[in-house]
Design an enzyme around this catalytic site. Sequence first.
Site, mmCIF file in Angstrom:
data_model
loop_
_atom_site.group_PDB
_atom_site.id
_atom_site.type_symbol
_atom_site.label_atom_id
_atom_site.label_comp_id
_atom_site.label_asym_id
_atom_site.label_seq_id
_atom_site.Cartn_x
_atom_site.Cartn_y
_atom_site.Cartn_z
ATOM 1 C CB SER A 140 -0.880 0.006 1.249
ATOM 2 O OG SER A 140 -1.594 1.227 1.375
ATOM 3 C CE1 TYR A 153 -4.040 -2.562 4.681
ATOM 4 C CE2 TYR A 153 -3.493 -0.249 4.375
ATOM 5 C CZ TYR A 153 -3.790 -1.477 3.852
ATOM 6 O OH TYR A 153 -3.851 -1.645 2.492
#
Length: 263
Positions: A140, A153
């Site tokens: 990401s 995350y």
Amino acid sequence: MDFNNQVIWITGASSGIGKALVMILAKQNCQLIISSRRIADLEAVKNACPKPENIACLPFDLADYQTMSTIVEKAVSAFGKINILINNGGISQRSLIIETDISVDKKLMEVDYLGTVALSKALLPYFVKQQSGQFVAVTSLMGKFASPYRSGYCGAKHALHGFFDALRLEHEKDGISVTLICPGFVNTDIAKNALTGDGSLQNTQDTATKNGLDVNLFAERMLKAIHKNKFEAYFGKKEVLGVYLKRFFPKFLHWYILRSVVR
């Protein structure tokens, strides 16, 4: 972009980015191993493809990272080899640090980091033996810089970059390559399925994700980066600038994110 005669293994293949990758690759002359937790969802994706006979379904849970050696044996036996592993499976998070139970951080690390690492380590000896192979990790932009509501995350995605950079350094001599794919906002259900502070699902879409890149467009661009064997590739809209601001103007990036509405 040609993956002719390649065997490609995709995790998180039953929805979102993974499903989009399967639908594109199924039109090429390659064989696919598709994985996620639920066999029914995998079978539905397989049956929607033009050549289902070239697709093997292999369900498993990334959180069960102690079982990966057995999973890899099943994957290799499906078509006799594996050329590319696309580590796409994972979960996201939407909660403030102070409101997030440590069990949620543990779950994110088990699925997004340890599951992916364990699977890749289990496959690594096969790649070494055949003196070729490509690991792809869908991390990401949150693996390059951080954002509120995504602490666990971000931590897991940052960790993936450290691990796969080291793997690349250790095994380039064995003909093994690593490509890190760093998406920003992509229009999938990742926000709906994100964990909140108590571990329950958010169950709502956020504006940034809804207005993100079309998932099919993203998948096409991602496959081009894999085919070109890029070290890292960044995809998104204006959020991609965060990678460069983090490198050269970290205080400005901090100021900008604080004044942005990102949920």
